[in-house]
Each structure stands twice: as C-alpha cells, then as structure tokens.
Enzyme design. Structure first.
Site, PDB file in Angstrom:
ATOM      1  N   TYR A  36       0.857  -1.152   0.087  1.00 53.30           N
ATOM      2  CA  TYR A  36       0.162   0.098  -0.049  1.00 53.30           C
ATOM      3  C   TYR A  36       0.841   1.269   0.034  1.00 53.30           C
ATOM      4  CZ  TYR A  36      -3.510   3.458   1.510  1.00 53.30           C
ATOM      5  OH  TYR A  36      -4.257   4.675   1.670  1.00 53.30           O
ATOM      6  N   GLU A 111       7.790   8.764  20.009  1.00 51.23           N
ATOM      7  CA  GLU A 111       6.852   8.015  20.729  1.00 51.23           C
ATOM      8  C   GLU A 111       6.986   6.500  19.718  1.00 51.23           C
ATOM      9  OE1 GLU A 111       3.004   9.711  20.623  1.00 51.23           O
ATOM     10  OE2 GLU A 111       3.619  11.169  21.837  1.00 51.23           O
ATOM     11  N   LYS A 113       5.176   3.971  17.659  1.00 52.91           N
ATOM     12  CA  LYS A 113       3.896   3.899  16.731  1.00 52.91           C
ATOM     13  C   LYS A 113       3.338   2.512  16.687  1.00 52.91           C
ATOM     14  CE  LYS A 113       2.416   5.211  12.228  1.00 52.91           C
ATOM     15  NZ  LYS A 113       1.696   3.935  11.947  1.00 52.91           N
ATOM     16  N   ASP A 115       0.972  -0.460  16.631  1.00 52.91           N
ATOM     17  CA  ASP A 115       0.084  -0.970  15.402  1.00 52.91           C
ATOM     18  C   ASP A 115      -1.467  -1.291  15.825  1.00 52.91           C
ATOM     19  OD1 ASP A 115      -0.397  -1.529  12.786  1.00 52.91           O
ATOM     20  OD2 ASP A 115       1.025  -3.269  12.725  1.00 52.91           O
ATOM     21  N   TYR A 226      -2.035   9.419  23.466  1.00 55.78           N
ATOM     22  CA  TYR A 226      -1.071  10.554  23.085  1.00 55.78           C
ATOM     23  C   TYR A 226      -1.160  11.726  22.820  1.00 55.78           C
ATOM     24  CZ  TYR A 226      -2.552   8.166  18.472  1.00 55.78           C
ATOM     25  OH  TYR A 226      -3.114   7.796  17.629  1.00 55.78           O
ATOM     26  N   LYS A 314       8.613   4.503   9.625  1.00 59.58           N
ATOM     27  CA  LYS A 314       8.103   3.300   9.531  1.00 59.58           C
ATOM     28  C   LYS A 314       9.158   2.275   9.402  1.00 59.58           C
ATOM     29  CE  LYS A 314       4.147   2.502   8.387  1.00 59.58           C
ATOM     30  NZ  LYS A 314       2.990   2.878   7.489  1.00 59.58           N
ATOM     31  N   CYS A 408      -6.919 -40.867   5.940  1.00 62.39           N
ATOM     32  CA  CYS A 408      -6.136 -40.264   6.689  1.00 62.39           C
ATOM     33  C   CYS A 408      -4.829 -40.919   6.507  1.00 62.39           C
ATOM     34  CB  CYS A 408      -6.552 -40.937   8.278  1.00 62.39           C
ATOM     35  SG  CYS A 408      -5.250 -40.493   9.620  1.00 62.39           S
ATOM     36  N   CYS A 411      -3.721 -43.667   9.448  1.00 63.32           N
ATOM     37  CA  CYS A 411      -4.364 -44.766   9.593  1.00 63.32           C
ATOM     38  C   CYS A 411      -5.065 -45.385   8.323  1.00 63.32           C
ATOM     39  CB  CYS A 411      -5.081 -44.842  10.812  1.00 63.32           C
ATOM     40  SG  CYS A 411      -6.836 -43.817  10.652  1.00 63.32           S
ATOM     41  N   CYS A 426     -10.092 -37.124  10.668  1.00 60.51           N
ATOM     42  CA  CYS A 426      -9.878 -38.486  10.610  1.00 60.51           C
ATOM     43  C   CYS A 426     -10.846 -39.057  11.540  1.00 60.51           C
ATOM     44  CB  CYS A 426      -8.681 -39.146  10.939  1.00 60.51           C
ATOM     45  SG  CYS A 426      -8.387 -40.752  11.425  1.00 60.51           S
ATOM     46  N   CYS A 431      -6.814 -44.023  15.813  1.00 64.16           N
ATOM     47  CA  CYS A 431      -5.723 -43.440  14.817  1.00 64.16           C
ATOM     48  C   CYS A 431      -4.485 -43.230  15.580  1.00 64.16           C
ATOM     49  CB  CYS A 431      -6.272 -42.402  14.062  1.00 64.16           C
ATOM     50  SG  CYS A 431      -4.923 -41.565  13.246  1.00 64.16           S
TER      51      CYS A 431
END
Ligand code: IVH
Length: 666
Positions: A36, A111, A113, A115, A226, A314, A408, A411, A426, A431
């Site tokens: 982006y 500060e 950042k 997310d 903030y 960033k 499976c 087995c 399964c 098994c």
C-alpha cells in the site's frame, strides 16, 4: 510517455481506493502495508510532477477510509489526520530541515507507533461520554460500549491534575491487542474452527467493531493515549506535558517516549528501536516523531492531509519471499488434519523459518496457495510464521493444486468434513497419529506435567507397542525403558519417578490431560473445584453442567459424551488402578472463606487481573458473577469502577475496596 503516466495515475488511484475500502471499510485488507505504501508513494510522486492532475477525489487528498454502516456515526470535533512517512535516516534529516526553517531551536518528542487503530474518546465533566473509531477521519463510528471494555480507557478522569478538566476533553490514542492475547485468541478460534485474524491490528479492529460488547470485553485490548485536543486551552505547552497530564488523568501512556534536541539522536533512537521492535508485548510498526512545543507546532501548521510538525518513521516491513516445497498433513489429537507448508528456509523477524501452518483447506483456497508457489511470509503476532499470500505472477505452470487426502495419512480411515466446520477429520478414534498427539498432550506441562517424555520417546513407545494410550504409561517398567534409544539407566529411572509424581497432580490437571473436547485448563479447574472427585463429575448431566459459570452447551455435551463412552471409562479405570489421583485438592472448609458468597468485581485491581481474581474467588469457595443483583454478597471495586459500584450502593449492597478484601481473605 505522458499518456502512459496519466494512465498509471488512474490505475494507482483505483487500486488505492479499493485497498482503502477493504482496509478501513471492511477490515479485510487487500494489500500489505508495504504494498500500500509503495503504491501511495508512486502516486504522490506522479502528483508532485504533475500538480495539475491532482483531483479532489484523489486518495492523496483523503485521510483514511469508509464509514461502515452498522454503528452510529459521529463527527469528530477536529478531523483525525494521518502522518507523512519516513523510511530511512535521509527522510528524517529532510524532515528536520523543513522543520528548522520555521523552528530553528526545535526539540523532538519521539513515541512508539503502536500498530492498532485510532480511538477518539470524549469526556464531559470528567466522564467518558463517547468513543469513536477513525472512520474517514471526519466521521467515525460510535463504539462507546466497546471502548468501555478496555481497561486502560478510564471511564472517569482522576482528580489529581488541578486542571480545569470539567469542560469537554477529547483524548485520542491507539487501541491495540497485545501479542499474547492475539495468539491465544487465534488458537481458541482455531480450536473452534473459526476464521483466524491475520494480525493483532485486525483482531483489535474486529473486536472494537463487535455488535456485542461482551465479546469485546473478552478480547483483552489495550489503549495507549497520546493526544489531548484541548491541551493548549488547559495551559499545556508541550507534548511532553500532555503525556504527563494524560498519565495523571488516568490514561495509559506508553513509557517509551523520549525528547531529543537534534535529529542525529532521533535517528539513533529510531535505529535502536528498530533492533528492539520485537521485544515489546504489542506490535509496533515504527515511531512517531513530533515537534515538542505547541507554539512551534502552530507555526509549522498542516498540509492538506497531515501536520508538518510530525512524521512517522516506518520500520522496513518484515515480510520475506520464499517457496513452498511441499505440504504435509498432521493429524491432531481430535482427528483434525492440519496442512503445514514446508518452506525453503528463510530469515524472518529474527529467526529461521522452515514451516508454516496453513490451518485448513479453506485458507489454502482463499489464498490460492499451490505447492511450488512463491509466497510472502511474515510472523503473525511476531511469533507465528504465516503465509500472507501467494505470488501467482511467479508461477511457471509446474505448481500443484493441493487436495486434502480422502484417507487419513496415518491410519487410512476415511476423512470427513462435517457441515459447518472448516476442519477435515480422521474418524478413527484409535488412529495412531491421534493417539500420539493425545499422549503428547497428556504429558504436557499444564496437563500431567511428566518430564522426560518428549515426542521422540513417545514415538518409540508407540512403535514398539509398549503403550497404546496414556494409561499404559503408568505400567511401564524399568527394563522396557532402558532398552529405548538414547535412554540411559538414569533417565529411565527419572522418567519412572516423574510418572510416579504425576499421579498426584490432582483432578483439575487430569481433566485437562484427558483431552475432552473443549475442556481447557480453566474448565478443568472449574470442574475439579466444583465436583471434587471424578465419580461426582461422571454423574453430572448436561443441564447441571451448564449452570456452572463459563461452561456452555457445547462443552457440557462434550463432557457428558466423554463419560458415556465405554472405552473412556475403561481408560479411566486403568488410570485409577495405576494410582492416578482422581480427586481434587479442595480447600479445607476453613480456607473457604468466601464459601457461598456471590461477588461482583468492578474496576481495575492492583494485585490481580480479572482472570486471576475470578479464579481466586472460586478457589476460596465463592462465586464471581458479572451483574449486581439482590443476591450479590458484596462488590469488590478497584480503580475506575464502572456503574456496578453505584448500582450496588443504590441497592444497599456492601462494597469493599482491595485493601479490605485482602484482609478478608488473609
Ligand atoms: S500521532 C496528527 N502518535 O499512527 C497526529 N499516532 O498516521 C496523528 N499511531 O493511525 C497521530 N501510535 O492511530 C500518533 N504515538 C502515536 C501513534 C500514532 C500509533 C497511529 C495513529 C494513526 C497513525 C498515524
């Protein structure tokens, strides 16, 4: 040439708009942040070359995304702006140069950042009256009920500051989900066959946009504040003062901020934090560098979309490209077939990764992942390797579309996908793979905690036919153990001792160890405390079980089914014969100081978090409930208590603070 460039501009706008809608409007991102940002940078570059092409509907002119319609809309008192980005030291130095033209003696406050997502809070008369998401920056969605569930959002401001905070105050900050909550949430969702969140930010956004705020409350979100919109009116002069005042008002301010007087130190700090980025319990995607003085901020002013007095540094995106060499299937203890991608090893977020779970077939289809594909990989919650998407442009035509096996792989029994479930299972309870996983679970730390019994030893025991299930472990003899590979006399004896010790683990751990579907550590404790002995639990019906707090219909059914199965009863009998304790270490009557009491907790306590206090109340014989009623024995309140405190007082129910409570249970 010019025509082509214009064409590209149109393309970029359309792509960015679509991505914006998916990200802000639908909480379902189309592009990664790095992609982006790259598109946005390209767009800004073209628009800079050709300012005459900039239109009012260009994504560059807009702050954010769409407003989804389910929540009431709120117009922000002042728009929420976004920040310009810096990707390297050069960008920071350019920023500093621009700033110093206006403010030669600038100081910067840096500060983390966080997310997450912006949350805008409004207080009147020191009381939280509204919380809103960012929306498109001008108009957001009202999420007051949900925001109130975040413990670091004060419902009422503290008195301490001496400032005139009775008037309207707007506080902004970042709502986020800590990494461990995110991992836990996803593992629960996986267990329940629900879709997983891609990262903590999406999980936080999804949680805050819940129609049912009770769900939000379970999600353990955090909030770092903030910004205080009325800072200058209140006589504050710098961002540093704001952060200090916010703390005094009762907000959580992220402690990792620092003030610097030159950009070199800022660059150093950014580099240090880049190194340390994974060491925080929440995800950060960079740092925010702000001009500390408000007078200087005012002089610098704003561009159309962002302040000139701040910039976001960033971190380089930690996404790497690799190739899927193959897809393996693991059969878990509940029979679920989980596909795992075997990767060409790569370094990501600090460690080498060679495998990544693909969860289930739906996920593989959604992301169109094929064997041989080039893929983008990151670590979800900074821990779990996850494939973000395949890169179809890099296909050679030799890639293979993955199919779930019909039998499976362990087995050979048929594999079924039940209506409404994403998982393939399964169907064979005996098994070998399922048994192996069940044994690994049985000996694990929160279960019977048997040291010296790792997957390799378990594998040998099964292969040699020495055990078929966990009960057989307790009948193993020294002579059998020493013959195993890499097992000396000493470790054989240690293992026997560990097995012996584990017999005393008690009912709670045993119930978890049994692997009854949906019964986790917490439910194990709850049931053990309630019934005290497995014989009592065996007699409990579905309805009775459902009346125990936190036990739902599905779990109740599963418990009853477990005890109806002859094979399980036989298994329990063999455990019992071996001397495995089937009773709980229940508190003696005189340590059950809260016996028969129904207690409501409100506000945040200093000594316990919500889960711990509920557990403690139960251990001491009490019942913790969420709503105040006439049956409530007393309300225990901490800081920033909710309306429950007032309700209790109006009903004449005793209220006690943490100190009194501590005395009570001493
Ligand atoms: S300051 C005009 N400080 O990053 C000031 N933002 O584009 C705008 N964020 O989505 C924000 N941590 O929610 C600021 N310490 C921090 C932040 C922060 C995270 C987010 C913010 C916004 C984006 C900035």
């Amino acid at each position: 040439m010019k025509e082509e460039l214009k064409q590209r501009l149109l393309e970029l706008k359309a792509q960015i708009e679509e991505a914006n809608y998916r990200y802000y409007g639908l909480d379902d991102p189309l592009l990664t942040d790095a992609e982006y940002d790259a598109l946005m940078r390209e767009l800004l570059k073209i628009e800079k070359q050709h300012p005459e092409w900039v239109t009012s509907d260009s994504p560059s002119q807009r702050v954010g995304g769409f407003v989804a319609s389910q929540f009431p809309k709120v117009r922000h008192r002042e728009p929420l702006l976004s920040l310009d980005n810096a990707f390297n030291a050069g960008d920071l130095i350019d920023f500093d140069r621009r700033v110093r033209r206006v403010a030669p003696d600038v100081e910067y406050l840096v500060e983390l950042k966080i997310d997450g997502l912006t949350v805008a809070l409004t207080y009147e008369n020191k009381t939280l009256i509204r919380a809103a998401t960012r929306g498109d920056g001008e108009v957001g969605e009202e999420i007051t009920a949900n925001a109130k569930t975040i413990r670091s959002v004060p419902l009422r401001l503290r008195e301490k500051t001496g400032l005139a905070t009775e008037s309207v105050l707007d506080v902004r900050g970042e709502g986020y989900m800590p990494k461990d909550s995110f991992l836990q949430l996803n593992s629960e969702r996986e267990e329940e066959g629900q879709a997983l969140f891609a990262n903590p930010r999406n999980a936080a956004a999804g949680s805050l946009r819940q129609q049912d705020s009770r769900i939000t409350a379970q999600r353990k979100l955090g909030f770092f504040s903030y910004q205080l919109l009325q800072a200058e009116q209140l006589g504050l002069k710098t961002q540093r003062e704001v952060l200090e005042v916010l703390k005094d008002l009762g907000f959580t301010v992220n402690p990792n901020y620092q003030v610097f007087s030159n950009i070199e130190e800022v660059v150093d700090y950014c580099e240090q934090m880049t190194e340390r980025r994974h060491s925080f319990p929440y995800e950060i995607d960079g740092l925010v560098i702000k001009v500390n003085s408000f007078a200087q901020q005012r002089e610098l002013g704003y561009t159309a979309k962002s302040p000139r007095w701040a910039i976001a540094y960033k971190f380089p995106a930690e996404q790497v490209e690799t190739v899927i060499k193959g897809i393996e299937i693991n059969v878990g203890r509940t029979g679920v077939l989980t596909p795992t991608a075997v990767l060409e090893e790569v370094l990501v977020a600090g460690s080498m990764v060679g495998r990544a779970t693909l969860h289930n077939l739906d996920n593989i289809r959604d992301k169109d992942i094929r064997i041989g594909d080039h893929v983008l990989l990151h670590k979800a919650g900074d821990v779990i390797p996850e494939i973000i998407k395949s890169l179809p442009d890099k296909r050679t035509g030799k890639e293979i579309v993955f199919e779930m096996p019909e039998e499976c792989p362990s087995c050979g029994s048929p594999v079924l996908k039940l209506e409404g479930e994403v998982a393939h299972r399964c169907q064979n309870i005996s098994c070998p793979s399922r048994q192996r996983e069940a044994l690994i679970h049985f000996v694990s730390r929160d279960a019977m905690n048997i040291e010296g019994l790792g997957p390799a030893v378990i594998g040998q025991l099964l292969d040699k036919g020495l055990v078929k299930d966990a009960a057989d472990l307790y009948y193993l003899e020294f002579d059998q153990l020493v013959k195993l590979e890499r097992m000396g006399e000493k470790s054989a004896q240690n293992l026997l001792n560990a097995l012996d010790q584990s017999k005393q683990r008690g009912l709670a751990a045993l119930l978890f160890a049994l692997g009854i579907r949906h019964v986790g550590v917490k439910a194990g404790k709850l049931l053990a405390n309630r019934y005290g002995d497995i014989e009592e639990l065996k007699k409990a019906g579905e309805e009775e079980l459902q009346n125990i707090g936190d036990i739902g219909v599905v779990m109740a059914k599963s418990i009853v089914n477990f005890f109806e199965d002859e094979a399980n009863l036989d298994f329990l009998e063999r455990l019992k014969k071996a001397g495995v304790k089937m009773a709980a270490d229940r508190k003696t009557a005189d340590s059950q100081v809260l016996a028969g009491k129904s207690i409501v907790v409100t506000g945040s306590l200093q000594n316990w978090d919500r889960r711990e206090i509920e557990q403690l109340i139960e251990e001491l014989g009490g019942k913790s409930s969420s709503g105040v009623s006439k049956k409530t024995s007393f309300v225990l309140y901490g800081e920033n208590p909710g309306s429950k405190l007032a309700k209790a007082q109006s009903l004449g129910i005793p209220v006690i603070d943490e100190q009194e409570f501590k005395k009570m249970i001493e």
